[in-house]
Design a protein around this motif. Structure first.
Motif, short mmCIF file in Angstrom:
data_model
loop_
_atom_site.label_atom_id
_atom_site.label_comp_id
_atom_site.label_asym_id
_atom_site.label_seq_id
_atom_site.Cartn_x
_atom_site.Cartn_y
_atom_site.Cartn_z
N ALA A 17 0.83 -1.20 0.00
CA ALA A 17 0.00 0.00 0.00
C ALA A 17 0.87 1.25 0.00
N ALA A 18 1.98 1.23 0.73
CA ALA A 18 2.88 2.38 0.77
C ALA A 18 3.44 2.68 -0.61
N CYS A 19 3.72 1.66 -1.38
CA CYS A 19 4.29 1.84 -2.72
C CYS A 19 3.25 2.34 -3.72
N THR A 20 1.99 2.27 -3.38
CA THR A 20 0.95 2.76 -4.28
C THR A 20 0.28 4.01 -3.73
N GLY A 21 0.84 4.59 -2.68
CA GLY A 21 0.29 5.78 -2.07
C GLY A 21 0.73 7.05 -2.78
N LEU A 22 0.46 8.18 -2.14
CA LEU A 22 0.80 9.49 -2.67
C LEU A 22 1.82 10.17 -1.75
N PRO A 23 2.76 10.91 -2.32
CA PRO A 23 3.65 11.70 -1.47
C PRO A 23 2.82 12.77 -0.73
N ASN A 24 3.17 13.07 0.51
CA ASN A 24 2.46 14.10 1.27
C ASN A 24 2.39 15.40 0.50
N GLY A 25 1.18 15.99 0.45
CA GLY A 25 0.99 17.29 -0.16
C GLY A 25 0.85 17.29 -1.67
N ILE A 26 0.95 16.15 -2.30
CA ILE A 26 0.83 16.09 -3.76
C ILE A 26 -0.52 15.45 -4.12
N VAL A 116 0.13 11.54 -11.86
CA VAL A 116 0.23 12.74 -12.69
C VAL A 116 -0.26 13.89 -11.83
N PHE A 117 0.66 14.82 -11.46
CA PHE A 117 0.26 15.91 -10.58
C PHE A 117 0.18 17.25 -11.29
N GLU A 118 0.54 17.28 -12.54
CA GLU A 118 0.37 18.48 -13.38
C GLU A 118 0.22 17.99 -14.81
N LEU A 119 -0.77 18.54 -15.52
CA LEU A 119 -1.05 18.10 -16.88
C LEU A 119 -1.52 19.28 -17.70
N GLU A 121 -3.50 21.34 -20.33
CA GLU A 121 -4.91 21.16 -20.72
C GLU A 121 -5.06 20.49 -22.08
N ASP A 122 -4.04 20.59 -22.94
CA ASP A 122 -4.08 19.92 -24.24
C ASP A 122 -3.34 18.58 -24.22
N TYR A 123 -2.96 18.11 -23.03
CA TYR A 123 -2.26 16.84 -22.87
C TYR A 123 -0.96 16.80 -23.67
N GLN A 124 -0.21 17.91 -23.61
CA GLN A 124 1.07 18.00 -24.32
C GLN A 124 2.27 17.79 -23.41
N TYR A 125 2.12 18.01 -22.10
CA TYR A 125 3.18 17.70 -21.15
C TYR A 125 2.55 17.29 -19.83
N ALA A 126 3.30 16.50 -19.06
CA ALA A 126 2.82 16.00 -17.77
C ALA A 126 3.97 15.94 -16.78
N PHE A 127 3.67 16.24 -15.52
CA PHE A 127 4.62 16.09 -14.42
C PHE A 127 4.16 14.86 -13.64
N VAL A 128 5.06 13.91 -13.45
CA VAL A 128 4.70 12.62 -12.87
C VAL A 128 5.64 12.28 -11.72
N THR A 129 5.09 11.67 -10.69
CA THR A 129 5.88 11.17 -9.57
C THR A 129 5.39 9.78 -9.20
N SER A 130 5.93 9.25 -8.12
CA SER A 130 5.52 7.94 -7.62
C SER A 130 5.07 8.10 -6.17
N TYR A 131 5.30 7.12 -5.35
CA TYR A 131 4.83 7.14 -3.97
C TYR A 131 5.68 8.03 -3.05
N ASN A 132 6.86 8.46 -3.53
CA ASN A 132 7.67 9.38 -2.73
C ASN A 132 8.41 10.34 -3.66
N ARG A 133 9.15 11.25 -3.10
CA ARG A 133 9.81 12.30 -3.88
C ARG A 133 11.15 11.87 -4.49
N ASP A 134 11.45 10.58 -4.46
CA ASP A 134 12.65 10.07 -5.14
C ASP A 134 12.41 9.88 -6.63
#
Length: 176
Positions: A17-26, A116-119, A121-134
């Motif tokens: 579950a930790a590996c599929t969670g969200l980083p705090n604040g994101i 995906v924490f930023e996208l 509106e035309d789906y031309q770029y995306a900011f992506v993370t995982s379960y932590n900030r690494d």
């Protein structure tokens, strides 16, 4: 013996579950449209991690599987070995299709977050993370992006506490 098995099961469940969670604040993007997200994305920048170390020309291609999951094909050129490597995985939504928080597996039953924490509106770029900030990626529909997008990515990532000084920038060039 049963108590030991229960404890082991609980530890495995909590770890997964930790590996599929969200980083705090994101927060993942809401009103996500998986059909628009499908197709090929070019990796523009990332934080270093073992499974892409030494690679350039990295892309990720997403398509719908018949069971409703998402097929993930990550591909990159290992410069030192002069070979292409590819990993095929499967992604599933953690909550629902309208929230850009998925769990991705390349290794059987083990999943990691794909957020995906930023996208654009035309789906031309995306900011992506995982379960932590690494883990951090800037993905784009094109092999190059403007300085404006790079600056927005760095500023947003800085604000969320990512180590943007450690970013690796991709080279996308024709390779025979």
């Amino acid at each position: 013996m049963k108590l030991r098995q229960l404890l082991l099961g609980a530890i495995v469940t909590i770890s997964m579950a930790a590996c599929t969670g969200l980083p705090n604040g994101i927060e993942p993007v809401k009103e996500f449209n998986v059909e628009r997200y499908q197709g090929t994305w070019y990796e523009i920048a990332r934080l270093d991690h073992a499974f892409e170390r030494g690679m350039q020309n990295v892309t990720a291609t997403y398509s719908q599987n018949s069971d409703g999951s998402i097929k993930v094909v990550n591909r990159g050129y290992v410069t030192e070995e002069r070979v292409w490597k590819e990993a095929i995985g499967k992604a599933k939504f953690v909550a629902n299709k309208e929230i850009a928080h998925l769990k991705v597996s390349f290794f059987g039953p083990f999943y990691g977050s794909y957020v995906v924490f930023e996208l654009d509106e035309d789906y031309q770029y995306a900011f992506v993370t995982s379960y932590n900030r690494d883990y951090l990626w800037l993905l784009s529909r094109t092999p190059k992006v403007s300085e404006t997008v790079i600056n927005k990515f760095k500023a947003t990532s800085d604000r969320y506490g990512f180590d943007t000084e450690a970013l690796i920038y991709m080279e996308h060039e024709a390779i025979e």
